[in-house]
Design a protein around this motif. Structure first.
Motif, short mmCIF file in Angstrom:
data_model
loop_
_atom_site.label_atom_id
_atom_site.label_comp_id
_atom_site.label_asym_id
_atom_site.label_seq_id
_atom_site.Cartn_x
_atom_site.Cartn_y
_atom_site.Cartn_z
N ARG A 100 5.89 2.33 4.29
CA ARG A 100 5.95 1.28 5.29
C ARG A 100 5.03 1.59 6.45
N SER A 101 4.94 2.87 6.86
CA SER A 101 4.06 3.27 7.97
C SER A 101 2.60 3.04 7.61
N VAL A 102 2.24 3.32 6.36
CA VAL A 102 0.85 3.12 5.91
C VAL A 102 0.48 1.65 5.98
N TRP A 103 1.36 0.77 5.47
CA TRP A 103 1.04 -0.65 5.48
C TRP A 103 1.03 -1.22 6.89
N ARG A 104 1.87 -0.67 7.77
CA ARG A 104 1.87 -1.10 9.15
C ARG A 104 0.54 -0.73 9.82
N ARG A 105 0.07 0.48 9.52
CA ARG A 105 -1.21 0.93 10.07
C ARG A 105 -2.36 0.05 9.57
N LEU A 106 -2.31 -0.26 8.28
CA LEU A 106 -3.35 -1.11 7.70
C LEU A 106 -3.32 -2.50 8.32
N LEU A 107 -2.12 -3.04 8.58
CA LEU A 107 -2.01 -4.35 9.20
C LEU A 107 -2.62 -4.35 10.59
#
Length: 259
Positions: A30-37
């Motif tokens: 979830r942290s990775v996708w949040r960073r990508l967003l």
């Protein structure tokens, strides 16, 4: 002998609060996708900023689309691979946003910055001058030198010559050194013109100069000139050139000349 040996040293495990702890190897997806967003939102903000600063900005050709797409993909991979806390991530985003904003502002005001730099250089070297724009168009401005005179660095046949502005001289007068630099070498029998200077009478030879240019603003062709037989010390920018200009104005400590 008791079990409690007072000489035996006990080494407690992990009692040092200041000792470094291992970071957990597991990383939340979830942290990775949040960073990508947030990264994609940052790119979208840059695109909006570019459109606001540069109204004509657009991505039309296939090459431009491919280049932008490649940069977005590479940047996204880097963002995903970084092991940063979200605070550090936003700190880097803010830092790069500031750098991009400064570069964009510098590009947007590049002409104003160039004029300021040109004026500073012209003030530092009075013979160089600087361009000034007003309601009447462009003009070259020269500040008075320490000797109380105006000096102009001009180009003749793409070679620089340092002149002293002399409204009392009928023609442009070149020193022997400047004439030699320009490849002008009159014969001895051609020195029949007389010039009266503070140091006495000097003889000069008449010549014709193809072009005299000052900066990128002023160009005068076919200028009557003379080559002095004696050493003047500095070439004189006389009325055969000055009369061909649109206007000459002395305002305080400044000489303003226009084409």
């Amino acid at each position: 002998m008791t079990d409690k040996d007072p000489w035996r040293r006990i080494h407690p495990r992990n009692t040092d609060r200041n000792s470094p702890r291992r970071r957990p190897q597991h990383r939340s997806g979830r942290s990775v996708w949040r960073r990508l967003l947030w990264w994609l939102i940052f790119l979208a903000g840059l695109f909006i900023l570019a459109n606001w600063l540069f109204p004509g900005f657009s991505i039309n050709t296939a090459g431009e689309v491919l280049a932008i797409s490649t940069l977005v993909v590479i940047g996204s991979v880097i963002v995903i691979s970084l092991r940063l806390h979200y605070r550090e991530f936003f700190r880097y985003v803010a830092l790069w946003s500031g750098i991009v904003l400064v570069l964009a502002a510098a590009y947007a005001f590049r002409h104003d910055i160039a004029q300021i730099a040109d004026r500073i250089a012209g003030s530092a070297s009075v013979s160089r001058g600087y361009v000034q724009e007003d309601a009447r168009g462009e003009a070259m401005v020269f500040e008075r030198g320490r000797d109380g005179h105006f000096h102009i660095r001009a180009r003749i046949n793409d070679k620089q010559v340092h002149f002293l502005v002399d409204t009392g001289a009928t023609n442009v007068v070149l020193t022997r050194n400047d004439a030699d630099k320009l490849g002008i070498k009159p014969n001895a029998d051609q020195f029949f013109e007389r010039y009266y200077t503070a140091n006495g009478v000097i003889m000069a030879a008449p010549v014709m100069l193809d072009n005299i240019a000052i900066g990128n603003t002023i160009h005068v062709s076919s200028v009557r000139a003379s080559v002095s037989e004696g050493e003047l010390g500095v070439s004189l920018l006389g009325m055969s050139f000055l009369n061909r200009l649109g206007s000459i104005e002395i305002s305080g400590e400044k000489l303003i000349v226009r084409q």
